[in-house]
Design a protein around this motif. Structure first.
Motif, mmCIF file in Angstrom:
data_model
loop_
_atom_site.group_PDB
_atom_site.id
_atom_site.type_symbol
_atom_site.label_atom_id
_atom_site.label_comp_id
_atom_site.label_asym_id
_atom_site.label_seq_id
_atom_site.Cartn_x
_atom_site.Cartn_y
_atom_site.Cartn_z
ATOM 1 N N ALA A 172 0.812 -1.234 -0.201
ATOM 2 C CA ALA A 172 -0.065 -0.074 0.011
ATOM 3 C C ALA A 172 0.923 1.190 0.010
ATOM 4 C CB ALA A 172 -0.757 -0.149 1.128
ATOM 5 N N GLY A 173 1.836 1.356 0.917
ATOM 6 C CA GLY A 173 2.728 2.238 1.038
ATOM 7 C C GLY A 173 3.373 2.675 -0.324
ATOM 8 N N THR A 174 3.907 1.441 -0.954
ATOM 9 C CA THR A 174 4.573 1.609 -2.308
ATOM 10 C C THR A 174 3.696 2.016 -3.289
ATOM 11 O OG1 THR A 174 6.137 -0.393 -1.777
ATOM 12 C CG2 THR A 174 5.995 0.553 -4.057
ATOM 13 N N SER A 175 2.390 1.632 -3.549
ATOM 14 C CA SER A 175 1.606 2.010 -4.413
ATOM 15 C C SER A 175 0.864 3.449 -4.475
ATOM 16 C CB SER A 175 0.188 1.292 -4.564
ATOM 17 O OG SER A 175 -0.284 1.292 -3.187
ATOM 18 N N LEU A 176 0.914 3.838 -2.926
ATOM 19 C CA LEU A 176 0.578 5.462 -3.033
ATOM 20 C C LEU A 176 1.768 6.348 -3.282
ATOM 21 C CD1 LEU A 176 -1.406 5.193 0.474
ATOM 22 C CD2 LEU A 176 -2.048 5.701 -1.749
ATOM 23 N N ALA A 177 3.086 5.935 -2.925
ATOM 24 C CA ALA A 177 4.243 6.538 -3.152
ATOM 25 C C ALA A 177 4.478 6.669 -4.788
ATOM 26 C CB ALA A 177 5.347 6.243 -2.846
ATOM 27 N N ILE A 178 4.104 5.493 -5.538
ATOM 28 C CA ILE A 178 4.388 5.569 -6.928
ATOM 29 C C ILE A 178 3.219 6.116 -7.642
ATOM 30 C CG2 ILE A 178 4.305 3.948 -8.994
ATOM 31 C CD1 ILE A 178 6.000 1.994 -7.325
ATOM 32 N N MET A 179 2.119 5.928 -7.216
ATOM 33 C CA MET A 179 0.768 6.910 -7.469
ATOM 34 C C MET A 179 1.203 8.347 -7.763
ATOM 35 S SD MET A 179 -2.907 7.406 -5.956
ATOM 36 C CE MET A 179 -2.042 8.839 -4.665
ATOM 37 N N MET A 180 1.718 8.860 -6.570
ATOM 38 C CA MET A 180 2.012 10.386 -6.817
ATOM 39 C C MET A 180 2.910 10.830 -7.837
ATOM 40 S SD MET A 180 1.806 11.478 -2.822
ATOM 41 C CE MET A 180 2.976 10.384 -2.294
ATOM 42 N N ILE A 181 3.913 9.867 -8.012
ATOM 43 C CA ILE A 181 4.801 10.090 -8.674
ATOM 44 C C ILE A 181 4.449 10.026 -9.880
ATOM 45 C CG2 ILE A 181 7.161 9.379 -9.679
ATOM 46 C CD1 ILE A 181 8.053 8.704 -6.914
ATOM 47 N N MET A 182 3.719 8.940 -10.478
ATOM 48 C CA MET A 182 3.217 8.682 -11.587
ATOM 49 C C MET A 182 2.241 9.643 -12.069
ATOM 50 S SD MET A 182 4.989 6.248 -12.950
ATOM 51 C CE MET A 182 4.230 6.286 -14.237
ATOM 52 N N GLY B 154 -0.242 1.385 -8.115
ATOM 53 C CA GLY B 154 -0.017 2.676 -8.243
ATOM 54 C C GLY B 154 -0.369 3.438 -9.684
ATOM 55 N N LEU B 155 0.025 2.902 -10.677
ATOM 56 C CA LEU B 155 -0.217 3.315 -12.064
ATOM 57 C C LEU B 155 -1.694 3.302 -12.246
ATOM 58 C CD1 LEU B 155 1.068 4.051 -14.694
ATOM 59 C CD2 LEU B 155 1.166 1.601 -15.233
ATOM 60 N N ILE B 156 -2.276 2.353 -12.058
ATOM 61 C CA ILE B 156 -3.932 2.326 -11.950
ATOM 62 C C ILE B 156 -4.453 3.186 -11.264
ATOM 63 C CG2 ILE B 156 -5.725 0.901 -11.715
ATOM 64 C CD1 ILE B 156 -4.405 -1.589 -12.105
ATOM 65 N N LEU B 157 -4.110 3.558 -9.858
ATOM 66 C CA LEU B 157 -4.415 4.723 -9.301
ATOM 67 C C LEU B 157 -4.276 6.120 -10.005
ATOM 68 C CD1 LEU B 157 -3.839 3.530 -5.682
ATOM 69 C CD2 LEU B 157 -6.078 3.627 -6.957
ATOM 70 N N SER B 158 -3.078 5.999 -10.292
ATOM 71 C CA SER B 158 -2.531 7.335 -11.093
ATOM 72 C C SER B 158 -3.318 7.926 -12.382
ATOM 73 C CB SER B 158 -1.078 7.385 -11.516
ATOM 74 O OG SER B 158 -0.805 6.384 -12.706
ATOM 75 N N TYR B 159 -3.787 6.652 -12.910
ATOM 76 C CA TYR B 159 -4.862 6.959 -14.058
ATOM 77 C C TYR B 159 -6.086 7.320 -13.751
ATOM 78 C CZ TYR B 159 -1.681 4.382 -17.333
ATOM 79 O OH TYR B 159 -0.855 3.964 -18.220
#
Length: 405
Positions: free
Chosen positions: A14-24, A334-339
């Motif tokens: 979860a922490g990784t996905s949120l971090a990557i979401m913000m960057i992506m 994270g990528l899916i969340l960024s979309y």
């Protein structure tokens, strides 16, 4: 490994996905603005200009503007040799009064772009019916127009619009083509209606945006030098006014500043580096504690493996590899969340109205997937690098006794 401590695994992912979401979100937003796809497939080869003109050496009340006067374009920029194509266009966001010949009293405010025949060679619009106005139509100043599918439905409903006449600011134009709707993210291709700028009276007094299409990116320097030559030619022949042609800029640099100021390339680079560093370091510091906790529970295993001859680099790569799997799972999420975030906040991030669309091709591309992979590697190294290094250096006895970690 993921099943041994499900809580820590879930928190790590979860922490990784949120971090990557913000960057992506930032990477995807920038990619959408700059990716070369239809209807603007030549973004990477197109250059744009701004200009500043002042009287003599006067420095007060001078403005930088992207709409270069037709007089300057015709006299100094229309016959450039280095670019493959030169095209000019008016602001496609200008509203005009539009009505059908059958119902002239029912007027609608729509965006009209005035351009030339080269526009159709630089852009790649998908025609549903008809064709663009030709070079001969343009030179003759014929009142012919191309409209979007949405415009055709708004004006004629389910009736066929091709060949009919519409009034643009009370002037009759014949519809010669209908194209698929274009997303507003394509600033230079987007509008509701396209007309030849020669079809409007007094176009010589208007300002236009200039698009320079290079044969390839290697020609950018030669095009810039030819622009400097045109600038010097103007200033030699005109003793009253002093012209400064800013640029030409590539697509990404031109979009850095929309307030008609000189783009701050270094400042923007520093800002992006700072933002990415913060978005990487803070989650990495938090996630490193989870990596350390996971490694502590496996110290005996590490000690046994080292006792049977496992080298330090083997232990190091094993820990990094296992943590990378967690990072990769989080990266995909994270990528899916960024979309989802980009589509949800498109008005704030991209300046697109809520009813505007984002083509799938702008969201899904190889560079974006590559960026996710790189971010996963960086986050993995930052969050698990120190714990993995410490685990590889610990002595066998200390590993078996769970000490010094």
């Amino acid at each position: 490994m993921l099943k041994q401590n499900k809580f820590i695994s879930i928190i790590s992912i979860a922490g990784t996905s949120l971090a990557i979401m913000m960057i992506m979100v930032l990477i995807v937003s920038e990619s959408i603005k700059n990716v070369s796809i239809a209807p603007e497939p030549n973004r990477e080869r197109t250059m744009y200009m701004r200009y500043e003109i002042k009287k003599g050496k006067e420095t007060k009340n001078t403005n930088i503007n992207s709409a270069i006067s037709y007089e300057i374009y015709k006299g100094y920029l229309s016959d450039l040799k280095e670019p493959e194509l030169v095209s000019i266009q008016s602001n496609g966001w200008d509203k005009s009064q539009i009505s059908t010949s059958e119902n002239q009293m029912d007027r609608k405010a729509m965006n009209v772009k005035s351009t030339d025949a080269n526009f159709w060679k630089i852009m790649s619009l998908s025609f549903i019916e008809g064709s663009p106005f030709s070079e001969e139509d343009f030179k003759s100043g014929l009142k012919k127009t191309v409209i979007t599918e949405r415009t055709a439905k708004e004006l004629y409903g389910n009736q066929r619009a091709l060949g009919k006449t519409i009034n643009i600011d009370f002037k009759p134009y014949i519809i010669v083509g209908i194209v698929k709707d274009i997303s507003p993210i394509f600033k230079f291709a987007y509008t509701d209606i396209y007309i030849p700028y020669t079809s409007k009276g007094g176009f010589e007094k208007n300002g236009f945006e200039i698009l320079l299409l290079a044969k390839n990116k290697k020609d950018f320097e030669a095009i810039s030098e030819e622009i400097r030559t045109a600038e010097r030619k103007f200033n030699v022949t005109d003793s009253e006014w002093n012209l400064t042609l800013l640029g030409p800029y590539n697509h990404s640099i031109y979009l850095l500043n929309t307030n008609n100021n000189e783009p701050d390339i270094k400042g923007n680079a520093r800002k992006n580096i700072f933002i990415f560093s913060i978005l990487l370091l803070i989650p990495a510091i938090n996630l490193s504690s989870f990596s350390l906790s996971r490694i502590r529970k496996r110290t005996e295993e590490i000690g046994v493996r080292k006792a049977f001859g496992a080298k330090r680099y083997v232990i190091l790569f094993q820990v990094l590899y296992e943590n990378f799997i967690t990072s990769l799972i989080g990266g995909i999420i994270g990528l899916i969340l960024s979309y989802i975030i980009v589509i949800w906040l498109k008005q704030w991030l991209l300046g697109i109205d809520t009813d505007g669309t984002l083509p799938l091709e702008t969201l899904v591309s190889l560079p974006i997937f590559f960026a996710v992979f790189i971010v996963c590697i960086l986050l993995n190294l930052l969050s698990a690098g120190i714990p993995a290094y410490k685990a590889s250096k610990i002595k066998i006895v200390d590993s078996l006794n769970r000490n010094n970690l």
